[in-house]
Design a protein around this motif. Sequence first.
Motif, PDB file in Angstrom:
ATOM      1  N   TYR B 107     -20.991  18.648 -34.480  1.00 35.40           N
ATOM      2  CA  TYR B 107     -19.953  19.079 -33.543  1.00 35.40           C
ATOM      3  C   TYR B 107     -20.421  18.715 -32.141  1.00 35.40           C
ATOM      4  O   TYR B 107     -21.629  18.748 -31.861  1.00 35.40           O
ATOM      5  CB  TYR B 107     -19.738  20.597 -33.619  1.00 35.40           C
ATOM      6  N   ALA B 108     -19.462  18.413 -31.243  1.00 34.99           N
ATOM      7  CA  ALA B 108     -19.826  17.957 -29.899  1.00 34.99           C
ATOM      8  C   ALA B 108     -20.792  18.923 -29.216  1.00 34.99           C
ATOM      9  O   ALA B 108     -21.789  18.504 -28.618  1.00 34.99           O
ATOM     10  CB  ALA B 108     -18.561  17.778 -29.052  1.00 34.99           C
ATOM     11  N   GLY B 109     -20.522  20.217 -29.313  1.00 33.81           N
ATOM     12  CA  GLY B 109     -21.364  21.201 -28.633  1.00 33.81           C
ATOM     13  C   GLY B 109     -22.775  21.225 -29.190  1.00 33.81           C
ATOM     14  O   GLY B 109     -23.756  21.251 -28.441  1.00 33.81           O
ATOM     15  N   ASP B 110     -22.880  21.240 -30.521  1.00 28.93           N
ATOM     16  CA  ASP B 110     -24.211  21.233 -31.130  1.00 28.93           C
ATOM     17  C   ASP B 110     -24.959  19.948 -30.781  1.00 28.93           C
ATOM     18  O   ASP B 110     -26.145  19.972 -30.446  1.00 28.93           O
ATOM     19  CB  ASP B 110     -24.088  21.380 -32.652  1.00 28.93           C
ATOM     20  N   ASN B 111     -24.272  18.827 -30.869  1.00 31.25           N
ATOM     21  CA  ASN B 111     -24.911  17.541 -30.596  1.00 31.25           C
ATOM     22  C   ASN B 111     -25.505  17.512 -29.183  1.00 31.25           C
ATOM     23  O   ASN B 111     -26.660  17.127 -28.980  1.00 31.25           O
ATOM     24  CB  ASN B 111     -23.905  16.391 -30.737  1.00 31.25           C
TER      25      ASN B 111
END
Lengths: 216, 332
Positions: B107-111
């Motif tokens: 996910y963008a946030g995790d990445n």
Amino acid sequence: MAVNSLSLEQVKDLFVFISSHMIESKDMLTHADQAIGDGDHGIGMARGFEAVAEKLDSGDFSSVADIFRSVGFTLLASIGGASGAIFGSFFIGASNGLKDCSKLDSPAFARCLQAGLEMVKIRGKAKVGDKTMVDALEPAAQAAQANKEKSLDEITLLTSQAAESGKENTKNLIATTGKAKTLGERSLGHPDPGAISMSLILRFTHEHIQGLSNEM
Amino acid sequence: MIKKIINNPKKVAEEALHGLNLAYQGKTILLSNASAIVKTTIHDQKVALLVGGGSGHEPLFAGFVGTNLADGAVCGNVFAAPSPDQILAATQAVNRGKGVLYLYGNYAGDNMNFDIAAELATAMDIPTKSIRIWDDVASAPLEKIEERRGIAGDLFVIKIAGASASSAANLEELTRITTKARDNIRSMGVAVSPGSIPETGEPTFEIGEDEIEIGMGLHGEPGVAREKMMPANVLVDVMMEHILTDLPFVAGDEVCLLVNNLGATTMMELLIANTRIREILADKEISVYDTLVGSYCTSQEMAGFSISLMKLDNELKKYYDMPADSLALIKR
């Protein structure tokens, strides 16, 4: 009278003003995110700017860049998620444009938006048209660059307007990143919540400086 | 406002992790400043495995910290990635000099947050590698697999990575095996009603009383189709078609099967689905090496379930067979 620059103490006041207004925008941002994301953007931004307000209250800052960097690291640590990484990176990047600045004037403001934009693009790998906060930030940075000879009230008005129209334009875009990307065409008609936050930050910046100008 | 048995909506992630740590009976330590838990004992020179992501998917991720599983888990707020300073603190807590593998959903946030943490760790001379899990076939076409989301297949990747980390010579070896596990897994979910974020008290999506979303994501992200309700067998046929053709899984393959509850679906419904899954697999001459049925990766009170398959080879089977001990996964 026009405001041409902000002192270190005035930059701190600016962030106090932005923080309180971002916290007040919580429900509006959450509703915007419910339409298109997972509905936590307002909560995260409010949590982040509450932490910024505390940091400003308790911290001593050595320079304008130091304030921007502290705001960035505080947002990064307290918001979490994609919003924390992006808005944290924006302010940390922006501080790179302010090295050796004892005050925030229009050329410094233009440099800081450009440096913040560059950091956001490196971190998020988004470009204009991807329906992200970059759609509000990039036109704002360009407007700042084109108007850096003007007073701080004028340049912040023009950047705020550019960001607002960039944000409005995200309604016509299909999301290609973040949790909204699988919405495809269903994301049409809704502005991107990150673009709303970016345009709000720039709007509150102008409102605060306009307020100072009116007092003079 | 949706009813939930909580105290303070702003503190659900924190209070849940505290309770989870207590349930580990001393086998884990809570790093309260980092909203993370780590194993009490991690031996020297062990290659470390750190998992993490947003809260709200319990028992994922923190329920899979333990023997031959993750060394630590770092938890964000509900549906929001943990921040870089949290991840870095957990990284320092699990590192034993051999580096740390970050394992998380794509996910963008995790990445972004794990990437920033990795840069900070590098600056502190802690080597890291990152593997993003992207098992959800409904979230992007195969040619854009790097855009797919991570869902319940996380469990199998953590199982293999954890077992491998207990004996891996170095971070590169752990990364190779974990990548293979990740690349052999395919999943798909469906939802009939939404979950909600405690702090807003509102459902994450709207869906009609008579509708089902096929391919629904773990945070209410839209799937591939919204249909009228249908019998379990018809639904499972559609899901299995997507999953089997994607890898593809073919006659002679041996798989591990996970029938995962997304939150509010009954065990009875999962078992009915499992019956049909097994009919399809038998028909395709795909043998099932092991089956897990239950709540492993949830989305608050979302009603629905997902199916995950992991294709085994001898190496993956060896790691799958190793015993594991954690709150949410015990294997003897």
